[in-house]
Design an enzyme around this catalytic site. Structure first.
Site, PDB file in Angstrom:
ATOM      1  N   SER A   1     -11.264  -1.324  -2.205  1.00 37.16           N
ATOM      2  CA  SER A   1      -9.806  -1.548  -1.469  1.00 37.16           C
ATOM      3  C   SER A   1     -10.100  -1.238   0.436  1.00 37.16           C
ATOM      4  O   SER A   1      -9.746  -2.469   1.398  1.00 37.16           O
ATOM      5  CB  SER A   1      -8.981   0.190  -0.905  1.00 37.16           C
ATOM      6  OG  SER A   1      -8.335   0.214  -2.116  1.00 37.16           O
TER       7      SER A   1
ATOM      8  N   ASP B   1       0.966  -1.706   0.013  1.00 32.54           N
ATOM      9  CA  ASP B   1      -0.250   0.438   0.008  1.00 32.54           C
ATOM     10  C   ASP B   1       0.594   1.470   0.351  1.00 32.54           C
ATOM     11  O   ASP B   1       1.809   1.576  -0.559  1.00 32.54           O
ATOM     12  CB  ASP B   1      -0.999   0.309   1.028  1.00 32.54           C
ATOM     13  CG  ASP B   1      -2.613   0.164   0.535  1.00 32.54           C
ATOM     14  OD1 ASP B   1      -1.956   1.939   0.494  1.00 32.54           O
ATOM     15  OD2 ASP B   1      -3.198  -0.008   0.510  1.00 32.54           O
TER      16      ASP B   1
ATOM     17  N   HIS C   1      -5.023   6.223   2.103  1.00 29.40           N
ATOM     18  CA  HIS C   1      -4.990   4.974   1.745  1.00 29.40           C
ATOM     19  C   HIS C   1      -4.279   4.235   2.648  1.00 29.40           C
ATOM     20  O   HIS C   1      -5.097   3.257   3.318  1.00 29.40           O
ATOM     21  CB  HIS C   1      -4.654   4.759   0.465  1.00 29.40           C
ATOM     22  CG  HIS C   1      -5.003   3.899  -0.029  1.00 29.40           C
ATOM     23  ND1 HIS C   1      -4.675   2.320   0.007  1.00 29.40           N
ATOM     24  CD2 HIS C   1      -6.279   3.817  -0.469  1.00 29.40           C
ATOM     25  CE1 HIS C   1      -5.703   1.489  -0.612  1.00 29.40           C
ATOM     26  NE2 HIS C   1      -6.641   2.487  -0.929  1.00 29.40           N
TER      27      HIS C   1
END
Length: 477
Positions: free
Chosen positions: A428, A218, A279
Site C-alpha cells: 500500500s 482509501d 491508512h
C-alpha cells in the site's frame, strides 16, 4: 497497526473536514486533460508481452537452466490465501450494518448480497421469489446501472444465482465482496538495516513540475496534516451505512464539491459505522510527497473499521467511489487495496481503462505463495510491489505475472492523523509513488503508452534479468 478509530458523529467530523491548508497558487484548478492528451487504452498487454519474449529468449539461450532457478523467486509453496475471520459490523447505535461471511475460497463477502451491473430494464430479472433489490444507482461516469440484490431464499451459490439470469447477463453479477487495505502495523521507530547489505544503486529523478490531478480509493484522510499542506485535497465518503447528499445544507457538515473538502459525510449517528483515518492519511501523504504545489488529489473514502488493525470496504462502496473519481476526470487512481477477482469489479476497471484512466494498485501483502489479488492482477492495472531502501523485496509482498513495478514501501515515513509521522510498511505504501510517476509522465509525454514506456525506462532492473514475478520491470526511483 494501532489505529485511531473515528465514529462518524457530526460534531467529531466537523473538526477534521477542513481543506488541506492552502497557500499561494493552490487555489488554481488543475484542469482535466481531455481531449489534449491521447487517452487510448494503455497497451499494457503489448508492453508485458514484449518483456516476456525477451525473458524467454534469454532462457532458451542459457546453457545451464538450473542457474536460473537460483534467483530471488526460488521455489514457492502452492498458492494460498488466508482471509481474516468474518465479523459483524455494528453502527454507533448498535444496529447491524454488515454481516461478513467467509466464502469457501477464503475471501470475505457481505452475507447474501450480490451486485449486478447493466441496464435499467434488467431489473425485471430480479422480481423472482429468491431475490430482492435492495438498492439501485445509476453511475453516470460509467454509464451503467448498479443493483444491490439480496438473496431471500436458501440458495446463495454462485451457480444458482447466475443461472437464474439470461445467459448474456450471467457475467454481470457477482458477490458483494469485501476488500482489505494493504499495510503492516505502524511504528515510531526506525527498522535497522542489515549490516551485510550493500548500498543500492542511486536513482535520480527530478520531481514533477506540472500540477497533477490524481484520485485515490482509501480510508478517510485527515486533511490538516503538514505533509498535505501544499496540495488540494477533496474527498467524498462512500462508507457503507452512511447517507449521501450532493448539495450542502445549513445543518450539514458537507461542503460544495468544488470548494470544500468533504462531501457526502454521514448526517446522523444512527447508521454510522466506525472508521479509521490512519491508512488513507498515510497514503495521501506519500502521494503528496511526489506532487508539486497546486496538485489536486480526490479521495473516495470507502473503508470501515473491522477492528483496531483491519479495514474493509464492500464492493458496492468501491464502485461508487470509482464512479465518483471518474467523474472528477482524474489522470490516475491509486488503489492500495486487495481482494478477490469479481466480474463486476473487472468490468468497471475495464471501463475506466477505456475512459483513459490508469489504475495503479498494490499487489497485496499475503506473501509469495498467495493467489493473485485484485484489482492489481487485472490486465488493465499496474501492479506495484514494495522494496526497502536497499531494493530488497518486502518479504510478505505477493509475487506473480501481474507485478509490474516495485517502489519504496518498507518502513517509510508517512503522515498520521495525530499530526505526527510514523513508519509504515506494505505494498500500500509503495503504490502512491508509482501513481505519482505515471501521472507526471502522462502529463509530460501527452500519451498513456508513452508514459508507461517512460516508467519502464527509469526502472532499475532487479532480481532476474528483465521483467520477473518479484520486481516486475524493476524498482522505480
Amino acid at each position: 497497526m494501532k489505529y485511531t478509530l473515528f465514529v462518524g458523529i457530526v460534531g467529531l467530523f466537523a473538526a477534521s473536514i477542513s481543506q488541506a491548508q492552502l497557500t499561494g497558487t493552490l487555489n488554481q484548478v488543475v484542469s482535466p486533460v481531455r481531449p489534449i492528451i491521447d487517452r487510448a487504452p494503455s497497451e499494457l498487454k503489448s508492453i508485458r508481452e514484449e518483456a516476456r519474449r525477451k525473458v524467454q529468449t534469454s532462457v532458451d539461450g542459457a546453457r545451464d537452466l538450473s542457474t536460473l532457478g537460483s534467483g530471488v523467486v526460488g521455489k514457492v509453496p502452492a498458492p494460498q490465501f488466508i482471509a481474516p475471520t468474518a465479523t459483524t459490523i455494528l453502527s454507533a447505535s448498535g444496529q447491524k450494518i454488515i454481516k461478513e461471511v467467509r466464502l469457501e475460497n477464503g475471501f470475505l463477502a457481505v452475507e447474501k448480497e450480490w451486485l449486478f451491473i447493466g441496464e435499467e430494464a434488467d431489473k425485471a430479472y430480479f422480481n423472482g421469489t429468491n431475490m430482492e433489490i435492495l438498492e439501485v444507482k445509476f453511475l453516470p461516469a460509467l454509464s451503467q446501472w448498479l443493483y444491490k440484490v439480496k438473496v431471500t431464499g436458501d440458495k446463495d451459490e454462485v451457480s444458482y444465482i447466475r443461472n437464474s439470469l439470461p445467459r448474456n447477463l450471467q457475467s454481470q453479477i457477482g458477490r458483494n465482496h469485501i476488500y482489505l487495505s494493504q499495510s503492516e502495523a505502524a511504528t515510531n521507530k526506525s527498522k535497522p538495516e542489515s549490516a551485510h547489505k550493500l548500498e543500492a544503486s542511486s536513482q535520480k529523478f527530478e520531481s514533477c513540475l506540472i500540477p497533477l490531478r490524481i484520485g485515490m480509493v482509501d480510508t478517510h484522510v485527515v486533511p490538516t496534516h503538514p505533509m498535505l499542506s501544499h496540495i488540494s485535497l477533496t474527498q467524498a465518503s462512500f462508507i457503507v451505512g452512511q447517507s449521501q447528499k450532493s448539495e450542502p445544507s445549513k445543518d450539514s457538515n458537507m461542503s460544495r464539491e468544488g470548494d470544500g473538502k468533504v462531501i457526502g459525510q454521514p448526517m446522523s449517528q444512527e447508521n454510522t459505522v466506525a472508521f479509521s483515518s490512519d491508512h488513507g492519511t498515510a497514503v495521501a501523504s506519500l502521494l503528496a510527497a511526489s506532487l508539486p504545489e497546486s496538485s489536486q488529489v480526490f479521495n473516495a473514502s470507502v473503508f470501515y473499521s473491522r477492528n483496531s488493525v483491519s479495514q474493509g470496504a464492500t464492493l458496492m462502496s468501491l464502485i461508487e467511489g470509482l464512479n465518483y473519481l471518474a467523474s472528477q476526470q482524474v489522470d490516475a487512481i491509486n488503489m492500495s487495496i486487495a481482494g478477490p477477482d469479481n466480474p463486476i469489479l473487472a468490468r468497471v476497471i475495464k471501463q475506466l481503462d477505456r475512459n483513459g484512466i490508469q489504475i495503479i494498485a498494490a499487489v497485496g501483502n499475503e506473501g509469495p505463495a498467495s493467489l493473485p489479488l485484485y484489482p492489481a492482477a487485472y490486465p488493465e492495472t499496474l501492479g506495484i510491489t514494495a522494496v526497502d531502501k536497499l531494493h530488497e523485496i518486502y518479504r510478505w509482498a505477493n509475487q506473480g505475472d501481474y507485478v509490474d513495478f516495485a517502489a519504496y514501501g518498507v518502513s517509510v515515513d508517512a503522515a498520521h492523523p495525530s499530526g505526527k509521522t510514523v513508519r509504515q510498511t506494505g505494498t500500500s505504501m509503495a503504490s502512491p509513488r508509482a501513481t505519482s510517476l505515471y501521472a507526471c509522465f502522462f502529463r509530460t509525454e501527452q500519451q498513456r503508452h508513452a508514459a508507461l514506456l517512460k516508467m519502464k525506462k527509469i526502472a532499475l532492473d532487479a532480481g532476474n534479468p528483465g521483467r520477473d514475478k518479484v520486481f516486475g520491470f524493476g524498482v522505480l526511483p
